[in-house]
Write an enzyme that holds these catalytic residues in place. Structure first.
Site, PDB file in Angstrom:
ATOM      1  CB  THR A  73     -23.237  36.958  64.806  1.00  9.78           C
ATOM      2  OG1 THR A  73     -24.513  36.592  65.276  1.00  9.78           O
ATOM      3  CG2 THR A  73     -23.300  38.085  63.799  1.00  9.78           C
ATOM      4  CG  HIS A 147     -28.193  40.709  65.248  1.00 12.31           C
ATOM      5  ND1 HIS A 147     -27.648  39.500  64.896  1.00 12.31           N
ATOM      6  CD2 HIS A 147     -27.560  41.086  66.397  1.00 12.31           C
ATOM      7  CE1 HIS A 147     -26.720  39.166  65.793  1.00 12.31           C
ATOM      8  NE2 HIS A 147     -26.650  40.112  66.695  1.00 12.31           N
ATOM      9  CE  LYS A 298     -22.334  23.647  78.477  1.00 12.62           C
ATOM     10  NZ  LYS A 298     -23.539  23.389  79.286  1.00 12.62           N
TER      11      LYS A 298
HETATM   12  P1  A3P Z   1     -23.583  29.527  73.231  1.00 13.47           P
HETATM   13  O1  A3P Z   1     -24.170  30.601  74.079  1.00 13.47           O
HETATM   14  O2  A3P Z   1     -24.542  28.388  72.995  1.00 13.47           O
HETATM   15  O3  A3P Z   1     -22.280  29.049  73.698  1.00 13.47           O
HETATM   16  P2  A3P Z   1     -23.574  35.210  68.301  1.00 13.47           P
HETATM   17  O4  A3P Z   1     -22.160  35.452  67.966  1.00 13.47           O
HETATM   18  O5  A3P Z   1     -24.503  35.218  67.155  1.00 13.47           O
HETATM   19  O6  A3P Z   1     -24.012  36.063  69.434  1.00 13.47           O
HETATM   20  O7  A3P Z   1     -23.676  33.677  68.800  1.00 13.47           O
HETATM   21  C1  A3P Z   1     -23.150  33.324  70.034  1.00 13.47           C
HETATM   22  C2  A3P Z   1     -23.085  31.819  70.149  1.00 13.47           C
HETATM   23  O8  A3P Z   1     -22.037  31.328  69.293  1.00 13.47           O
HETATM   24  C3  A3P Z   1     -22.714  31.415  71.557  1.00 13.47           C
HETATM   25  O9  A3P Z   1     -23.345  30.147  71.782  1.00 13.47           O
HETATM   26  C4  A3P Z   1     -21.210  31.303  71.450  1.00 13.47           C
HETATM   27  O10 A3P Z   1     -20.599  30.569  72.471  1.00 13.47           O
HETATM   28  C5  A3P Z   1     -21.085  30.623  70.098  1.00 13.47           C
HETATM   29  N1  A3P Z   1     -19.748  30.745  69.515  1.00 13.47           N
HETATM   30  C6  A3P Z   1     -18.945  31.833  69.471  1.00 13.47           C
HETATM   31  N2  A3P Z   1     -17.765  31.522  68.886  1.00 13.47           N
HETATM   32  C7  A3P Z   1     -17.841  30.206  68.549  1.00 13.47           C
HETATM   33  C8  A3P Z   1     -16.937  29.297  67.915  1.00 13.47           C
HETATM   34  N3  A3P Z   1     -15.733  29.674  67.518  1.00 13.47           N
HETATM   35  N4  A3P Z   1     -17.362  28.020  67.731  1.00 13.47           N
HETATM   36  C9  A3P Z   1     -18.586  27.626  68.123  1.00 13.47           C
HETATM   37  N5  A3P Z   1     -19.484  28.440  68.734  1.00 13.47           N
HETATM   38  C10 A3P Z   1     -19.113  29.714  68.943  1.00 13.47           C
END
Ligand code: A3P
Length: 340
Positions: A73, A147, A298
Site C-alpha cells: 500500500t 484496506h 525488508k
Molecule cells: P515487508 O514487511 O515484507 O518488508 P503496506 O504498505 O501495505 O503495509 O505493505 C508493507 C510492505 O511493503 C512491507 O513489506 C514493506 O517493507 C514493503 N514496502 C514498503 N515500501 C516499499 C518499497 N518502496 N519497495 C518495496 N517494498 C516496500
C-alpha cells in the site's frame, strides 16, 4: 440517496474473543466484530462507521489505492501520489497527510490520549471522524488509501473514481503482517510467528479474510476503472509497472520522470524517509512498540522462506485448500530474491 448497509455485523464469539485478547492486547478494550457473509473482521468501532463508509461518495478525480494490509500500500501510495503531482518528489510532508487513510477511524484506539482529547472536543466525534475529517480536508485530486474491499464501499465507486488494487502473495503478506501487528499499538500483538500464522489461517486477523479480499479485487481486474497490480511484478520490473500506472491514470509522465519516480520510491529511499517510514516518530509518541522491525521493513519477495517450517507450511496449505476456488485462480509468485 442513503443506502442501507446490507450486511449484519456481529461481535466475535465470547470464548474466541477471550483467546484473541490474550495475544492482541489492543482488542481487550473494544473487541472485534465480523461482517456476516464475507467474514471481514474489524475492531468493533467499525460498526459505527460501516454505513458511512458504504455511503461515502467519492469524487470523480479520487484515486483509491486498495489493498489487503501489507501488500504494498505505502509503496503504491507514494508512487501514485508522486505521479499525480507531476512527478513532484515530496520528501517533507508525511505520506498520510498527502494521501489519507480512508477508514482509519474504525481501526484507531480512541482510548489513547491524542484521540481522547480530539473526541472530547467534538460534539459528535464518531459521526465526524478524525480521519474522515482529514480526508475531506485534503485538496483534490486525492490519492486515498483503503484496506476496505469493494463490497464494503459504495456500489457506485467505480462509476465515479479509479481504483488501483495491489495484491501480494499470501506467505510474504502473512510474515509482513505479523511484524506489523507486533509493531502497531492498534493491535499490540504479543505472540510468535507460528501463533500469528494460526490466526491468519483461521481468518481472524483484522481486514481479512485474505482470500476474500483478494478475490474481490481480482473479480474487478478487467473493469476499465480498475488497475490490478502484483507487488511481485513491481519488484520484478518497476518501470514496466509505472508505465502501466501512467497509462491507466493518464498522468503523461516521460520516461525520465518515471525513472525519477522509481528512484524516489525505491525501497531504501522510502525506508530512509521519515515521511514514508514513520517508525521512529511513532515509537516516540507511543503509537508503535519499541524494538520491533520497521513499518517499511525488508521489501523483498520470498522472506517467508525464513519463517515457514514444514508444519507451518502444512497448516498454510490446508488453508489454501479451504479457499481453493480463489487461491487456485490467482497467479501469485513466491520466488526468492536476495536484494531489496
Ligand atoms: P515487508 O514487511 O515484507 O518488508 P503496506 O504498505 O501495505 O503495509 O505493505 C508493507 C510492505 O511493503 C512491507 O513489506 C514493506 O517493507 C514493503 N514496502 C514498503 N515500501 C516499499 C518499497 N518502496 N519497495 C518495496 N517494498 C516496500
Amino acid at each position: 440517496m442513503e443506502r442501507t448497509f446490507p450486511y449484519k455485523i456481529e461481535p466475535l464469539e465470547e470464548e474466541l474473543m477471550k483467546e484473541i485478547e490474550q495475544k492482541f492486547l489492543a482488542y481487550s478494550c473494544q473487541g472485534l466484530v465480523r461482517v456476516e457473509g464475507s467474514g471481514y473482521v474489524f475492531p468493533s468501532t467499525y460498526a459505527k462507521y460501516a454505513s458511512t463508509y458504504y455511503n461515502y461518495q467519492f469524487k470523480p478525480d479520487d484515486v483509491l489505492v486498495m489493498t489487503h494490509p501489507r501488500c504494498g500500500t505505502t509503496w503504491t501510495q507514494e508512487i501514485v501520489w508522486t505521479m499525480r503531482n507531476g512527478g513532484q518528489l515530496d520528501s517533507s510532508t508525511e505520506l498520510g497527510v498527502r494521501s489519507p487513510f480512508f477508514e482509519f477511524d474504525s481501526l484507531e484506539r480512541y482510548e489513547l490520549k491524542p484521540m481522547r482529547e480530539w473526541m472530547e472536543k467534538h460534539e459528535d466525534p464518531i459521526k465526524e471522524g478524525f480521519y474522515l475529517n482529514l480526508m475531506n480536508s485534503v485538496s483534490s485530486p486525492r490519492t486515498i488509501k483503503t484496506h476496505l474491499p469493494f463490497s464494503l464501499l459504495n456500489p457506485t465507486l467505480l462509476d465515479t473514481s479509479k481504483v488501483i488494487y495491489v495484491a501480494r502473495n499470501p506467505k510474504d503478506t502473512c510474515v509482513s503482517y505479523y511484524h506489523q501487528q507486533r509493531l502497531v499499538k492498534v493491535s499490540d500483538f504479543q505472540g510468535s510467528f507460528p501463533e500469528f500464522l494460526d490466526y491468519f489461517c483461521r481468518d481472524l486477523i483484522t481486514l481479512g479474510p485474505f482470500w476474500q479480499h483478494i478475490a474481490e479485487g481480482w473479480e474487478k481486474k478487467d473493469h476499465p476503472s480498475v488497475l490490478f497490480l502484483f507487488y511481485e511484478d513491481m519488484k520484478e520490473d518497476i518501470i514496466r509497472e509505472l508505465r502501466r500506472i501512467n497509462k491507466f491514470l493518464g498522468t503523461g509522465l516521460t520516461d525520465k520522470q518515471l525513472q525519477d519516480v522509481a528512484e524516489h520510491t525505491k525501497f531504501s529511499n522510502m525506508k530512509a524517509r521519515p515521511t514514508t517510514n514513520p517508525t521512529k516518530a511513532c515509537v516516540e509518541i507511543g503509537r508503535f512498540r519499541e524494538g520491533e522491525q520497521d513499518f517499511v521493513r525488508k521489501g523483498i519477495t520470498g522472506d517467508w522462506s525464513n519463517y515457514f517450517t514444514p508444519a507451518l507450511e502444512e497448516k498454510f496449505q490446508c488453508w489454501m485448500e479451504k479457499w481453493k476456488d480463489m487461491s487456485q485462480n490467482i497467479p501469485f509468485k513466491y520466488n526468492f530474491e536476495t536484494v531489496a
